[in-house]
Design an enzyme around this catalytic site. Structure first.
Site, PDB file in Angstrom:
ATOM      1  N   GLY A  59       1.205  -1.561  -0.072  1.00  0.00           N
ATOM      2  CA  GLY A  59       0.098  -0.185   0.106  1.00  0.00           C
ATOM      3  C   GLY A  59       0.996   1.079   0.223  1.00  0.00           C
ATOM      4  CB  CYS A  60      -0.064   4.269  -1.466  1.00  0.00           C
ATOM      5  SG  CYS A  60      -1.777   4.441  -1.026  1.00  0.00           S
ATOM      6  CE1 TYR A  61      -1.750   7.943   3.530  1.00  0.00           C
ATOM      7  CE2 TYR A  61      -3.578   6.199   3.286  1.00  0.00           C
ATOM      8  CZ  TYR A  61      -3.020   8.101   3.742  1.00  0.00           C
ATOM      9  OH  TYR A  61      -4.084   8.828   3.182  1.00  0.00           O
TER      10      TYR A  61
ATOM     11  CB  THR B 244       5.292   3.006   0.799  1.00  0.00           C
ATOM     12  OG1 THR B 244       5.103   1.322  -0.341  1.00  0.00           O
ATOM     13  CG2 THR B 244       6.407   2.909  -0.290  1.00  0.00           C
TER      14      THR B 244
END
Length: 344
Positions: free
Chosen positions: A147-149, A151
């Site tokens: 997920g972006c968060y 990462t």
């Protein structure tokens, strides 16, 4: 040339994968799938592709049949059948969604409200954070793209936890994301009149990325790490800034911690530990696959403050997926990803 297919190519994540793959020197995009737009050109939906590609949206089955590797930008609970079809036909599968990120099915049930339909399939999954799981990724057939968060958080904390510099197991995280992180489907929170000139938290303490962070951070630390995570919505298209607070051992100086970070990431092109005194700023990572990290200390209680920023659509989604693909096919990891961000 490696043949690439994209399922869910009408959404932001799938569109961004296509944008980057069209500039990749070692691949050919052979198919893009989107059930709601069958027969339409990609450029009908995204004018930036006009006179760049004549690709039209086809069925998911056609996409899989013509590809060596398939990227899937789909909602939770849908990717399993496509992953199975790829594995059974000897193809690679990179899931941009959440279906192959969590190791424990009970976590997936709790946070996504779904059970695994094909449990043995999940034994093949590898968490696709290259800076931590590079060797496993090289041999994988199914990648759960982070997920972006998570990462930003995982890269921000990895050197600290790997070297056991933390003085506690509780981490507090404030993150702010651009609106593309919410996906293409419009919601009350993503209306222009709601987001413009606004900044607000959402899903405080119960965001679905929480178990993913705790899973990976606990592996890094070799002990259970508990996260309090509060995401916020920024009135920008792209970018994430995560500010992370964690107590560290009192005998450590900020300079010593900074040295450990720079040493840990010295061979990682896409993680840049900034000099002390600088602040990570999302402006300078947009449209790139970089993660910029800055370190700060609250000396009063010896709390380390980590600022970690990425483009949520590149290093947080499509760029990282291509980084994983490069590893899976034995290419140089930075192939097709050497973008420099804006200077102003």
């Amino acid at each position: 040339m490696i043949k690439e297919g994209i399922i869910g190519a009408s959404g932001y994540a799938g569109c961004e994968v296509l944008r980057l793959l069209l500039m990749h020197p070692a691949v050919e995009v052979t198919g893009v799938g989107a059930r709601s737009f069958l027969g339409k050109k990609v450029s009908d939906l995204y004018p930036s592709f006009y006179n760049v590609t004549d690709l039209t949206y086809t069925t998911d089955e056609e996409v899989i049949a013509g590809a060596d590797v398939v990227f899937a930008g789909l909602p939770a609970g849908i990717s399993e059948k496509y992953a199975k079809a790829c594995v059974e036909s000897g193809k690679k599968f990179i899931d941009l969604g959440a279906d192959f990120r969590l190791e424990k099915e009970e976590d997936y049930i709790k946070w996504y409200g779904k059970a695994y339909e094909d449990k043995p399939l999940h034994e093949k999954q590898v968490y696709g954070l290259p800076e931590v799981h590079r060797e496993e990724i090289k041999k994988a057939s199914i990648i759960g793209n982070p997920g972006c968060y998570p990462t930003t958080v995982n890269l921000g904390l990895y050197p600290l936890l790997k070297h056991h510099l933390n003085a506690g197991t509780k981490v507090i995280i404030d993150s702010a994301s651009g609106t593309t992180g919410a996906g293409k489907k419009l919601t009350e929170d993503t209306h222009f009149t709601k987001t413009n000139e606004s900044y607000h938290p959402y899903k405080a303490g119960n965001h679905r990325h929480t178990p993913e962070m705790e899973q990976e951070l606990s592996h890094m630390a070799d002990e259970k790490i508990q996260v309090t995570f509060v995401p916020h919505l920024l009135p920008v298209n792209r970018g994430i800034v995560s500010t992370i607070y964690i107590p560290v051992k009192e005998n450590l100086t900020l300079e010593e911690i900074h040295h450990i970070y720079t040493d840990t990431y010295k061979d990682e092109q896409f993680v840049r530990v900034l000099p002390l005194g600088m602040n990570a700023d999302l402006k300078f990572v947009t449209y790139t696959n970089y993660c910029n990290i800055s370190l700060h200390m609250d000396a009063r209680d010896h709390t380390l403050i980590i600022a970690s920023t990425i483009d949520n659509m590149v290093k947080g989604t499509a760029g990282q997926a291509i980084q994983n693909m490069n590893l899976m096919f034995g290419l140089k990891e930075n192939t097709g990803l050497n973008f420099v961000g804006p200077s102003f």
